[in-house]
Design an enzyme around this catalytic site. Structure first.
Site, PDB file in Angstrom:
ATOM      1  CG  LEU A   1      -2.049  -0.978   1.295  1.00 25.97           C
ATOM      2  CD1 LEU A   1      -2.715  -0.945   2.672  1.00 25.97           C
ATOM      3  CD2 LEU A   1      -3.085  -0.699   0.210  1.00 25.97           C
ATOM      4  CG  ASP A   2      -0.119   4.787  -2.260  1.00 28.17           C
ATOM      5  OD1 ASP A   2      -0.687   5.187  -1.220  1.00 28.17           O
ATOM      6  OD2 ASP A   2      -0.647   4.867  -3.377  1.00 28.17           O
ATOM      7  CE  LYS A   3       4.759   9.842   3.929  1.00 24.97           C
ATOM      8  NZ  LYS A   3       5.752  10.927   3.727  1.00 24.97           N
TER       9      LYS A   3
ATOM     10  CB  SER B   1      -3.053   3.570   0.354  1.00 26.73           C
ATOM     11  OG  SER B   1      -3.116   4.198  -0.908  1.00 26.73           O
TER      12      SER B   1
END
Length: 270
Positions: free
Chosen positions: A135-137, A139
């Site tokens: 999951l990106d930063k 999210s």
């Protein structure tokens, strides 16, 4: 309708498996050989990258002999592996779920000094675990970890088509035609970006929550798909992977998966 707030809609309850589940261990056969660094990682001692450093430094022995090539073939269960003279046994399979907060990056070490998800597991006393997907930063939500790299690779492989369900707050109120265009998908920089389903969960005066289900994931998939239609993302929360739902797990907290939950994750055919 009332104004949409910043709370994500309630996460989906776990679905019941539709068929008998296989073994929960998801482990490869004991006689299968992989590179030594990978085996060390699979035994839960450290990451594969860290293991490569140990092997090249001459700190690892395989069946009593020092080896320096991280790709030296080894077996997960059958071979004796020692680091600095201390034997390391194969760790029992461990699977956990974490409710990732916004602001953490999904990596063990970050060259820019940002907080990583491993800070949330630092005092847990767990063996080395690798994240299953990312999951990106910005999210949030359900993030899985395990020490079975073969099973992890299977879950994230595009051909597995394991559903990932997201609740996404957007900066507009979409009409039916826009929702259909999102379902139809786009091509962005040569990559097809599609969604298995897109549904309106609730809306307010200026924003709305969507439920978006992907059966494959590309880098920043949802954000790119929405941006192509001029839609900004206010929050993005993953609430389920396959039949496994985030449920009531508090933000920043983790728990181990039960054997039945691991089996359910493995019930999707490759």
């Amino acid at each position: 309708m009332s104004r949409s707030d910043s709370r994500p809609p309630r996460a989906l309850p776990p679905r019941s498996p539709s068929r008998a589940a296989p073994s929960a261990t998801l482990s490869p056969a004991a006689g299968v050989r992989h590179g030594l660094a990978r085996i060390i990682s699979k035994r839960g001692y450290c990451s594969r990258t860290q293991a490569e450093v140990l092997v090249r430094a001459g700190r690892v022995s395989l069946n009593g002999r020092i080896v320096r090539d991280p790709e030296t073939p080894a077996r997960l269960q059958a071979d004796r592996i020692a680091v600095d003279g201390a034997d390391i046994a194969a760790a029992a399979p461990v699977w956990i779920m974490l409710n990732k907060p916004r602001g953490y990056v999904t990596t063990a070490q970050d060259e820019r000094g940002r907080d990583t998800v491993y800070a949330l597991l630092a005092d847990a006393g767990l063996p080395w675990l690798a994240p299953i997907g990312r999951l990106d930063k910005a999210s949030e939500g359900l993030l899985l970890f395990c020490n079975d790299s073969t099973a992890a690779a299977r879950l994230i492989a595009p051909e597995s088509h394991v559903d990932k369900t997201y609740h996404v707050q957007i900066d507009c109120v979409p009409h039916a035609a826009l929702l259909q265009r999102l379902r139809d998908g786009i091509s962005d920089e040569g990559e097809p970006l599609t969604a298995r389903s897109v549904a309106l969960l609730r809306s307010g005066e200026k924003n709305a929550w969507l439920e978006i289900v992907l059966d494959e994931g590309r880098n920043r998939h949802i954000r790119r798909l929405l941006a192509a239609h001029g839609i900004g993302v206010l929050r993005l929360v993953r609430v389920a992977i396959g039949q496994l739902a985030l449920g009531e797990l508090a933000k920043g907290k983790w728990r181990q998966l039960a054997a039945a939950e691991i089996s359910a994750l493995n019930s999707t055919p490759a």
